[in-house]
Write a protein that holds these residues in place. Structure first.
Motif, PDB file in Angstrom:
ATOM      1  N   UNK A   1       0.820  -1.214   0.000  1.00 38.61           N
ATOM      2  CA  UNK A   1       0.000   0.000   0.000  1.00 38.61           C
ATOM      3  C   UNK A   1       0.847   1.255   0.000  1.00 38.61           C
ATOM      4  N   UNK A   2       0.600   2.099  -0.958  1.00 36.36           N
ATOM      5  CA  UNK A   2       1.266   3.389  -1.026  1.00 36.36           C
ATOM      6  C   UNK A   2       0.219   4.403  -1.424  1.00 36.36           C
ATOM      7  N   UNK A   3       0.395   5.612  -1.016  1.00 39.21           N
ATOM      8  CA  UNK A   3      -0.556   6.629  -1.450  1.00 39.21           C
ATOM      9  C   UNK A   3      -0.623   6.667  -2.962  1.00 39.21           C
ATOM     10  N   UNK A   4      -1.834   6.637  -3.476  1.00 39.37           N
ATOM     11  CA  UNK A   4      -2.001   6.629  -4.930  1.00 39.37           C
ATOM     12  C   UNK A   4      -2.466   7.995  -5.386  1.00 39.37           C
TER      13      UNK A   4
ATOM     14  N   UNK B   1      -5.125  -3.693  14.144  1.00 36.33           N
ATOM     15  CA  UNK B   1      -4.070  -4.055  15.107  1.00 36.33           C
ATOM     16  C   UNK B   1      -4.449  -3.566  16.500  1.00 36.33           C
TER      17      UNK B   1
ATOM     18  N   UNK C   1      -6.880   7.797  13.231  1.00 30.38           N
ATOM     19  CA  UNK C   1      -5.531   7.570  12.701  1.00 30.38           C
ATOM     20  C   UNK C   1      -4.474   7.635  13.787  1.00 30.38           C
TER      21      UNK C   1
ATOM     22  N   UNK D   1      -5.234   4.746  -0.128  1.00 26.82           N
ATOM     23  CA  UNK D   1      -4.359   5.642   0.631  1.00 26.82           C
ATOM     24  C   UNK D   1      -4.642   5.594   2.128  1.00 26.82           C
ATOM     25  N   UNK D   2      -5.746   4.989   2.511  1.00 29.34           N
ATOM     26  CA  UNK D   2      -6.081   4.901   3.940  1.00 29.34           C
ATOM     27  C   UNK D   2      -5.740   3.547   4.535  1.00 29.34           C
ATOM     28  N   UNK D   3      -5.143   2.707   3.731  1.00 34.38           N
ATOM     29  CA  UNK D   3      -4.986   1.315   4.144  1.00 34.38           C
ATOM     30  C   UNK D   3      -4.162   1.164   5.412  1.00 34.38           C
ATOM     31  N   UNK D   4      -3.078   1.911   5.491  1.00 34.77           N
ATOM     32  CA  UNK D   4      -2.236   1.789   6.680  1.00 34.77           C
ATOM     33  C   UNK D   4      -2.998   2.185   7.942  1.00 34.77           C
ATOM     34  N   UNK D   5      -3.770   3.250   7.841  1.00 35.81           N
ATOM     35  CA  UNK D   5      -4.572   3.670   8.993  1.00 35.81           C
ATOM     36  C   UNK D   5      -5.555   2.569   9.394  1.00 35.81           C
TER      37      UNK D   5
ATOM     38  N   UNK E   1      -5.988   8.417  -6.486  1.00 35.69           N
ATOM     39  CA  UNK E   1      -7.084   8.163  -5.560  1.00 35.69           C
ATOM     40  C   UNK E   1      -7.121   9.159  -4.412  1.00 35.69           C
TER      41      UNK E   1
ATOM     42  N   UNK F   1       0.240   3.274  16.176  1.00 31.39           N
ATOM     43  CA  UNK F   1       0.073   2.089  16.996  1.00 31.39           C
ATOM     44  C   UNK F   1       0.782   2.235  18.327  1.00 31.39           C
TER      45      UNK F   1
ATOM     46  N   UNK G   1      -3.926  -0.311  11.064  1.00 31.71           N
ATOM     47  CA  UNK G   1      -3.619   0.055  12.447  1.00 31.71           C
ATOM     48  C   UNK G   1      -4.847  -0.086  13.338  1.00 31.71           C
ATOM     49  N   UNK G   2      -5.988   0.246  12.784  1.00 33.64           N
ATOM     50  CA  UNK G   2      -7.216   0.090  13.561  1.00 33.64           C
ATOM     51  C   UNK G   2      -7.441  -1.367  13.947  1.00 33.64           C
TER      52      UNK G   2
END
Lengths: 238, 171
Positions: free
Chosen positions: A61-64, B44, A93, B34-38, A67, A96, B41-42
């Motif tokens: 996953x990388x910012x696209x 996790x 957001x 683009x929100x996948x990492x966030x 999108x 962790x 984390x949710x």
């Protein structure tokens, strides 16, 4: 698992349903072409999802660029306040590492796992994007209700409009559905309900009852001021 | 699932190799790229909370359900910014990623297109039933809805899918 609710909408009793549930079909259906076709469809779906999942799981996953939301799109603000009890658990957001500490403190107070709302704490974020994209948000008492499958046509004596600021005293909505995973129950005449029309043309209407009303309305009220600065034309396609 | 579930010895956060599967559930459920990492984390975070408070019988299923819920919520609270089908096509650009055999690739693309057309709730059901392999009673239980509702929504979604798969000669 929590208790299983039986009933609900009356599902079709056909070959496709047996293929979906994986239950053994009756003898009269087991060797029919209809059953074979239904099984093939479900198998293809499983295969497609597995392949899709494999591709997605392997991708980084990388910012696209294509999108990214428009500057005024509701997305960045579209987060729900934690602590609400109904269906939606809007994302926060948090990093962790920081979240772990927060959670540890919360758990020290005896937190018990609740699958429908795990991990909500008391921080507060609004959802102006969601509110901005809603066509109508109103609360009132049900004056008539008719059920069509798992959806409802509801008329209510509207007592309060959150969006728009004013509306008809008698509000009728169709294709309303109870949120999956929420605590709402089927409405009856006289019940207080919260109606959220996301997109009437597409039948995207949520109906909240009982305790869900306060929790949903709570975050919507908080989000309302910020929602006014969002251009609702960015909601197209939602 | 509205009550604590106990019984597992697996209290660790998801292994890295499981994160890919979590990502897949999130994307299929409508979380923008683009929100996948966030979103991961949710998931996790919720697993960490669980590991400190309770144990569960089926961590893999629980993780998938949590991910699917987050996806539904994310999707509904935000403007849908991309089509899953387009994302898959972008991933398939030469040299970007290894891909499955041809028929699987075709099926993946058709299914991605189908998911794009579905409301978030139906996406969630399809993913939980046919990607995560939860049974209808399990799905009804974790989502707190009637089995009949789960069945009806699955039936509606797959009946439409069948027409498209047939038209493309894939079934």
């Amino acid at each position: 698992m929590s208790q299983v609710k039986h009933g609900g909408a009356t599902p079709p009793d056909d070959a496709l349903m047996y293929a979906i549930t994986g239950e053994q079909p009756p003898g009269s259906l087991a060797r029919t072409e209809e059953m074979a076709e239904a099984t093939a469809t479900v198998s293809a779906l499983r295969q497609g999802l597995a392949a899709l999942g494999a591709e997605l799981a392997a991708a980084t996953p990388e910012p696209a660029a294509d999108s990214r939301p428009a500057p005024n799109a509701p997305a960045p603000a579209g987060r729900r306040p934690a602590g609400s009890s109904a269906k939606r658990i809007w994302a926060r957001p948090w990093a962790l590492s920081a979240a772990t500490g927060v959670v540890a403190v919360a758990l020290a107070g005896g937190y018990a796992l609740n699958m429908s709302d795990p991990g909500d704490t008391s921080d507060s974020r609004s959802l102006p994007g969601a509110v901005a994209c809603a066509e109508t948000i109103a609360v009132g008492n049900v004056t008539s209700v008719s059920r069509q499958g798992d959806r409802f046509a509801v008329t209510l004596d509207a007592q309060r409009y959150l969006k728009p600021e004013n509306g008809p005293a008698i509000l009728s909505v169709g294709d309303a559905q109870l949120p999956l995973g929420g605590s709402s129950t089927a409405p009856a005449e006289g019940d207080r309900v919260l109606v959220v029309v996301h997109d009437a043309a597409k039948g995207n209407v949520d109906l909240f009852t009982g305790a869900d009303i306060a929790s949903e309305l709570g975050w919507m009220e908080k989000a309302l001021p910020d929602s006014r600065s969002i251009d609702p034309t960015d909601c197209k396609g939602e | 699932m509205r009550q604590p579930v106990r019984g597992s010895q697996e209290d660790d956060p998801p292994r890295e190799e499981d994160v890919g599967r979590i990502r897949a559930v999130l994307i299929m459920g409508g979380v923008p790229w683009q929100d996948l990492d966030d979103a991961v984390q949710q998931v996790r975070l919720k697993l960490l909370e669980r590991s400190s408070a309770e144990t569960i019988d089926n961590p893999a299923a629980w993780t998938a359900v949590v991910a699917s819920r987050i996806a539904v919520d994310w999707h509904r609270g935000r403007r849908r910014t991309e089509q899953l089908r387009h994302r898959i096509m972008a991933l398939r650009a030469p040299g970007v990623a290894e891909t499955p055999p041809d028929r699987d690739r075709d099926l993946a693309l058709v299914v991605a297109g189908e998911l794009d057309e579905l409301p978030a709730d139906q996406r969630q059901l399809l993913v939980l039933r046919f990607y995560t392999d939860l049974t209808v009673p399990q799905i009804a239980a974790v989502l707190g809805v009637a089995q009949g509702t789960v069945k009806s929504r699955l039936h509606n979604a797959i009946a439409q899918l069948r027409v498209r798969l047939s038209a493309k000669g894939l079934v």
